[in-house]
Write a protein that holds these residues in place. Structure first.
Motif, mmCIF file in Angstrom:
data_model
loop_
_atom_site.group_PDB
_atom_site.id
_atom_site.type_symbol
_atom_site.label_atom_id
_atom_site.label_comp_id
_atom_site.label_asym_id
_atom_site.label_seq_id
_atom_site.Cartn_x
_atom_site.Cartn_y
_atom_site.Cartn_z
ATOM 1 N N ARG A 7 -14.785 5.092 1.106
ATOM 2 C CA ARG A 7 -13.815 5.433 0.058
ATOM 3 C C ARG A 7 -13.656 4.206 -0.837
ATOM 4 N NH1 ARG A 7 -8.875 6.249 2.756
ATOM 5 N NH2 ARG A 7 -8.192 4.218 2.044
ATOM 6 N N THR A 8 -13.704 4.399 -2.129
ATOM 7 C CA THR A 8 -13.607 3.317 -3.102
ATOM 8 C C THR A 8 -12.278 3.406 -3.832
ATOM 9 O OG1 THR A 8 -15.996 3.418 -3.419
ATOM 10 C CG2 THR A 8 -14.743 2.276 -5.103
ATOM 11 N N THR A 9 -11.599 2.249 -3.913
ATOM 12 C CA THR A 9 -10.310 2.193 -4.601
ATOM 13 C C THR A 9 -10.303 1.028 -5.573
ATOM 14 O OG1 THR A 9 -9.222 2.994 -2.579
ATOM 15 C CG2 THR A 9 -7.798 2.064 -4.287
ATOM 16 N N PRO A 10 -10.167 1.299 -6.887
ATOM 17 C CA PRO A 10 -10.057 0.188 -7.846
ATOM 18 C C PRO A 10 -8.754 -0.575 -7.609
ATOM 19 C CG PRO A 10 -10.454 2.288 -8.972
ATOM 20 C CD PRO A 10 -10.161 2.598 -7.546
ATOM 21 N N LEU A 11 -8.819 -1.903 -7.682
ATOM 22 C CA LEU A 11 -7.632 -2.753 -7.553
ATOM 23 C C LEU A 11 -7.497 -3.536 -8.855
ATOM 24 C CD1 LEU A 11 -8.266 -4.115 -3.930
ATOM 25 C CD2 LEU A 11 -6.809 -2.188 -4.603
ATOM 26 N N PRO A 12 -6.722 -3.027 -9.805
ATOM 27 C CA PRO A 12 -6.621 -3.672 -11.122
ATOM 28 C C PRO A 12 -6.275 -5.164 -11.011
ATOM 29 C CG PRO A 12 -5.505 -1.557 -11.131
ATOM 30 C CD PRO A 12 -5.861 -1.840 -9.697
ATOM 31 N N GLY A 13 -7.062 -5.966 -11.734
ATOM 32 C CA GLY A 13 -6.857 -7.395 -11.741
ATOM 33 C C GLY A 13 -7.431 -8.116 -10.533
ATOM 34 N N VAL A 14 -7.894 -7.365 -9.518
ATOM 35 C CA VAL A 14 -8.412 -7.959 -8.287
ATOM 36 C C VAL A 14 -9.891 -7.651 -8.121
ATOM 37 C CG1 VAL A 14 -8.244 -8.007 -5.764
ATOM 38 C CG2 VAL A 14 -6.166 -7.857 -7.153
ATOM 39 N N GLY A 15 -10.241 -6.364 -8.130
ATOM 40 C CA GLY A 15 -11.614 -5.931 -7.907
ATOM 41 C C GLY A 15 -11.639 -4.506 -7.399
ATOM 42 N N VAL A 16 -12.441 -4.261 -6.369
ATOM 43 C CA VAL A 16 -12.590 -2.918 -5.805
ATOM 44 C C VAL A 16 -12.514 -3.026 -4.281
ATOM 45 C CG1 VAL A 16 -14.110 -0.903 -5.588
ATOM 46 C CG2 VAL A 16 -14.061 -2.202 -7.721
ATOM 47 N N GLN A 17 -11.805 -2.089 -3.659
ATOM 48 C CA GLN A 17 -11.735 -2.040 -2.203
ATOM 49 C C GLN A 17 -12.596 -0.889 -1.705
ATOM 50 O OE1 GLN A 17 -7.912 -2.441 -0.354
ATOM 51 N NE2 GLN A 17 -8.520 -1.237 1.431
ATOM 52 N N TYR A 18 -13.400 -1.167 -0.682
ATOM 53 C CA TYR A 18 -14.256 -0.176 -0.042
ATOM 54 C C TYR A 18 -13.760 -0.007 1.396
ATOM 55 C CZ TYR A 18 -17.243 -1.349 -3.987
ATOM 56 O OH TYR A 18 -17.733 -1.561 -5.256
ATOM 57 N N ASP A 19 -13.416 1.204 1.770
ATOM 58 C CA ASP A 19 -12.903 1.496 3.108
ATOM 59 C C ASP A 19 -13.895 2.348 3.879
ATOM 60 O OD1 ASP A 19 -10.002 0.484 3.231
ATOM 61 O OD2 ASP A 19 -10.082 1.543 1.313
ATOM 62 N N LEU A 20 -14.083 2.013 5.155
ATOM 63 C CA LEU A 20 -14.984 2.736 6.041
ATOM 64 C C LEU A 20 -14.273 2.976 7.363
ATOM 65 C CD1 LEU A 20 -17.917 3.680 6.913
ATOM 66 C CD2 LEU A 20 -18.210 1.345 7.738
ATOM 67 N N THR A 21 -14.373 4.182 7.876
ATOM 68 C CA THR A 21 -13.907 4.479 9.221
ATOM 69 C C THR A 21 -15.143 4.728 10.066
ATOM 70 O OG1 THR A 21 -11.861 5.442 8.375
ATOM 71 C CG2 THR A 21 -12.463 5.998 10.633
ATOM 72 N N THR A 22 -15.288 3.955 11.150
ATOM 73 C CA THR A 22 -16.469 4.052 12.003
ATOM 74 C C THR A 22 -16.388 5.282 12.893
ATOM 75 O OG1 THR A 22 -15.553 2.812 13.863
ATOM 76 C CG2 THR A 22 -16.587 1.532 12.073
ATOM 77 N N ARG A 23 -17.485 5.588 13.577
ATOM 78 C CA ARG A 23 -17.489 6.746 14.468
ATOM 79 C C ARG A 23 -16.528 6.544 15.642
ATOM 80 N NH1 ARG A 23 -23.185 5.189 16.208
ATOM 81 N NH2 ARG A 23 -22.742 3.955 18.060
ATOM 82 N N GLU A 24 -16.161 5.270 15.949
ATOM 83 C CA GLU A 24 -15.149 4.981 16.975
ATOM 84 C C GLU A 24 -13.739 5.014 16.390
ATOM 85 O OE1 GLU A 24 -17.735 2.594 16.610
ATOM 86 O OE2 GLU A 24 -18.965 3.349 18.246
#
Length: 161
Positions: A7-24
């Motif tokens: 999942r990608t979330t723009p963070l204005p003034g900071v950058g971009v956050q990428y979130d991953l949930t593993t199979r565990e």
């Protein structure tokens, strides 16, 4: 086998956050900062919204981590791999290196590693097939071909001294 979703979330003034949930069901995130650095965050398993560890990585450290996680990733230093088990790689000579100003033959690289220096890239141009009396300079990049082990040993020679 499930497909990993990020999942990608723009963070204005900071950058971009990428979130991953593993199979565990572990939650990881990477924040790609505008300055090229990265934050690697690991969240608690009992509370996927609570960060348990965070690491701030430089752009260079991030690139090294990518190469460690995906060895088949095209490393910019790696030029080519053949079915014969040979690799060609770019090895830099630092300005503070022991080898700065010394003759190529003094490295004994071919004798010690079996790897060959097929060219030297210098700011002024490329020098193909440099002879043993070629004088190395800080900022040079050696193009080395050999087995993975041989090229790694050649890199170790350039790093010592």
């Amino acid at each position: 086998m499930s497909i990993a979703r990020v999942r990608t979330t723009p963070l204005p003034g900071v950058g971009v956050q990428y979130d991953l949930t593993t199979r565990e069901q572990r939650h990881l995130s990477v924040i790609a900062h505008r300055d090229g650095s990265r934050s690697l965050n690991v969240y608690r398993s009992d509370d996927p919204d609570a960060c348990s560890q965070a690491f701030r990585l430089t752009a260079e450290e991030s690139a090294a981590l990518v190469d460690a996680l995906t060895p088949t990733h095209q490393n910019p230093a790696l030029l080519h791999t053949t079915d014969l088990g040979l690799v060609a790689e770019r090895l830099p000579v630092d300005g503070a290196s022991y080898w700065n100003g010394r003759l190529l033959g003094e490295t004994r690289m071919r004798t010690e590693t079996g790897a060959s220096i097929v060219a030297v890239l210098r700011r002024t141009g490329a020098v193909p097939s440099p002879a043993p009396d070629f004088r190395l300079a800080g900022g040079d990049t050696l193009i080395v071909i050999g087995t993975r082990e041989g090229v790694d040993a050649a890199a170790a020679i350039l790093e010592r001294g």
